[in-house]
Scaffold this motif. Structure first.
Motif, PDB file in Angstrom:
ATOM      1  N   LEU A 184       0.780  -1.553  -0.025  1.00 56.24           N
ATOM      2  CA  LEU A 184      -0.285   0.175   0.003  1.00 56.24           C
ATOM      3  C   LEU A 184       0.726   1.142  -0.143  1.00 56.24           C
ATOM      4  N   GLU A 224      -1.550   6.226   1.098  1.00 54.61           N
ATOM      5  CA  GLU A 224      -2.507   6.440   2.667  1.00 54.61           C
ATOM      6  C   GLU A 224      -2.313   7.656   3.450  1.00 54.61           C
ATOM      7  N   ARG A 238      -4.755   1.111  -5.483  1.00 54.51           N
ATOM      8  CA  ARG A 238      -5.079   0.475  -3.803  1.00 54.51           C
ATOM      9  C   ARG A 238      -4.961   1.408  -1.990  1.00 54.51           C
ATOM     10  N   LEU A 239      -5.684   1.620  -1.397  1.00 54.19           N
ATOM     11  CA  LEU A 239      -5.668   2.156  -0.116  1.00 54.19           C
ATOM     12  C   LEU A 239      -6.375   1.560   1.115  1.00 54.19           C
ATOM     13  N   PRO A 240      -5.384   1.691   1.825  1.00 53.58           N
ATOM     14  CA  PRO A 240      -5.752   1.056   3.420  1.00 53.58           C
ATOM     15  C   PRO A 240      -7.085   2.086   3.620  1.00 53.58           C
ATOM     16  N   ARG A 241      -7.631   1.205   4.236  1.00 51.64           N
ATOM     17  CA  ARG A 241      -8.986   1.772   5.726  1.00 51.64           C
ATOM     18  C   ARG A 241      -9.294   1.639   6.609  1.00 51.64           C
ATOM     19  N   SER A 242      -9.028   2.636   7.204  1.00 49.03           N
ATOM     20  CA  SER A 242      -8.635   2.781   8.943  1.00 49.03           C
ATOM     21  C   SER A 242     -10.594   1.982   9.257  1.00 49.03           C
ATOM     22  N   ARG A 282     -13.667   1.486   7.034  1.00 53.21           N
ATOM     23  CA  ARG A 282     -13.943   0.061   6.828  1.00 53.21           C
ATOM     24  C   ARG A 282     -15.868  -0.351   7.605  1.00 53.21           C
ATOM     25  N   ARG A 315     -12.472  -5.767   4.082  1.00 52.96           N
ATOM     26  CA  ARG A 315     -11.571  -6.075   3.894  1.00 52.96           C
ATOM     27  C   ARG A 315     -10.922  -4.400   4.400  1.00 52.96           C
ATOM     28  N   ASN A 316     -10.005  -4.235   4.583  1.00 55.66           N
ATOM     29  CA  ASN A 316      -8.820  -2.843   5.576  1.00 55.66           C
ATOM     30  C   ASN A 316      -8.313  -2.166   4.367  1.00 55.66           C
ATOM     31  N   PHE A 317      -8.494  -2.475   2.436  1.00 53.26           N
ATOM     32  CA  PHE A 317      -8.038  -1.938   1.732  1.00 53.26           C
ATOM     33  C   PHE A 317      -8.791  -1.655   0.951  1.00 53.26           C
ATOM     34  N   GLU A 318      -9.346  -0.855   0.032  1.00 55.01           N
ATOM     35  CA  GLU A 318     -10.361  -0.654  -1.225  1.00 55.01           C
ATOM     36  C   GLU A 318      -9.073   0.242  -2.715  1.00 55.01           C
TER      37      GLU A 318
END
Length: 354
Positions: free
Chosen positions: A11, A14, A258-262, A266, A273-276
């Motif tokens: 990732l 972010e 792709r980026l992380p989800r806090s 979420r 998923r911890n990403f989108e």
């Protein structure tokens, strides 16, 4: 739609810590004021997401602090990541270029501008936005990051008032996720004004949703700028050529970041998923050609399902090309690290197509 292969490196883009802290603090403040804040915010995010997927403008329906925070929580991380990915491409093709000024058209809360601050430190930063609530939010975000920005309220296709720029200095023009909010005549007016205003060393970055409609808007802009009678414009990315787009009907040029989800992200998206993956399309144009141009670009992620070789699809100056690259090919090692949307230099392109 042609199947695309999804395989991502670590990732990358972010949100900076100060932005994530700002969103968390805003949510905590709202939660103290409204007992049902989590559920209400989740519903507001779902409504905004539905509008976005339909290609509708979200900003015009931001009625209060709840929907403003929903917009920031749902869209800020994604537009920031897409903006950073595109501006990284700009740095690759113009590695020594630095703008004196940045001008963000239809800036919203400044998402793309904040991404640009990862790469550039302008002496003057103008943000042009029609919605007062977005300007208020953007001002707060800039203050949280200790950035200075001159916010102006106005409507595209008008351009902001631009203080004098010293001769010989360049400007980075940003327009992220705004073409879809303009009518066809307004888009043409905007193109004409930009073509008359940009200096030869300026750079224009256009980013749109990675949808067929977003792609068509960028094709429209591409055609207009390449046919400009004001000055000659060069395509810096993603196109490795100025010919007609070679993609067949039913396909469209777009990429993904792709980026992380806090944890909050979420919850609001109702996902596990911890990403989108943010799908986007873009154009980078300038009156100055690239100093490190890409000779081709990967339109799919390399298919590595076969041991000892991989299949790649490229957009090149002669059109679309597919190739099977074996381990013996000198380009194999670099392609193993490449992903969907990456540009290839002349040497790598030649090796792949030989």
């Amino acid at each position: 739609c042609i199947k695309r292969f999804f395989c991502y490196a670590a990732l990358m883009f972010e949100l900076p810590l100060f932005l994530q802290r700002y969103l968390d603090q805003e949510f905590e403040t709202l939660a103290q004021q409204r007992p049902q804040a989590r559920q209400e915010l989740q519903q507001a995010v779902a409504q905004l997401s539905r509008r976005y997927l339909k290609g509708s403008s979200a900003e015009g329906h931001l009625a209060g602090p709840l929907t403003i925070l929903a917009y920031l929580s749902a869209r800020l991380p994604a537009t920031y990541a897409a903006g950073a990915a595109v501006l990284q491409q700009l740095q690759q093709v113009l590695p020594q270029w630095q703008p004196h000024s940045m001008i963000d058209l239809g800036a919203g809360p400044g998402s793309i501008s904040l991404a640009a601050r990862r790469f550039f430190t302008p002496q003057q930063h103008i943000l042009f936005e029609s919605d007062k609530r977005m300007i208020q939010s953007g001002t707060a975000l800039f203050a949280a990051g200790h950035f200075e920005g001159l916010w102006q309220q106005g409507h595209l296709p008008h351009l902001p008032h631009i203080p004098s720029i010293p001769p010989g200095n360049s400007t980075l023009w940003l327009a992220g996720y705004v073409l879809n909010e303009l009518k066809p005549a307004q888009r043409q007016q905007l193109y004409q004004k930009l073509q008359s205003t940009l200096a030869p060393t300026d750079v224009l970055v256009l980013i749109e949703p990675g949808t067929p409609a977003g792609y068509q808007h960028l094709l429209e802009a591409r055609t207009s700028f390449l046919a400009s009678s004001k000055q000659a414009f060069h395509l810096l990315a993603p196109c490795p050529h100025a010919h007609q787009c070679p993609l067949p009907s039913g396909d469209w040029c777009h990429f993904a970041e792709r980026l992380p989800r806090s944890p909050l992200h979420r919850f609001l998206k109702g996902g596990e998923r911890n990403f989108e993956d943010e799908k986007y399309a873009y154009l980078i144009l300038s009156g100055t050609p690239a100093t490190a141009p890409h000779q081709s670009r990967l339109l799919r992620h390399p298919n590595k399902q076969h041991k000892g070789h991989m299949q790649v699809e490229l957009c090149t100056s002669t059109g679309l090309s597919e190739a099977i690259v074996s381990k013996k090919n000198p380009a194999y090692k670099s392609l193993k690290k490449a992903g969907w949307g990456d540009g290839l230099d002349a040497q790598t392109t030649k090796a792949v197509l030989s």
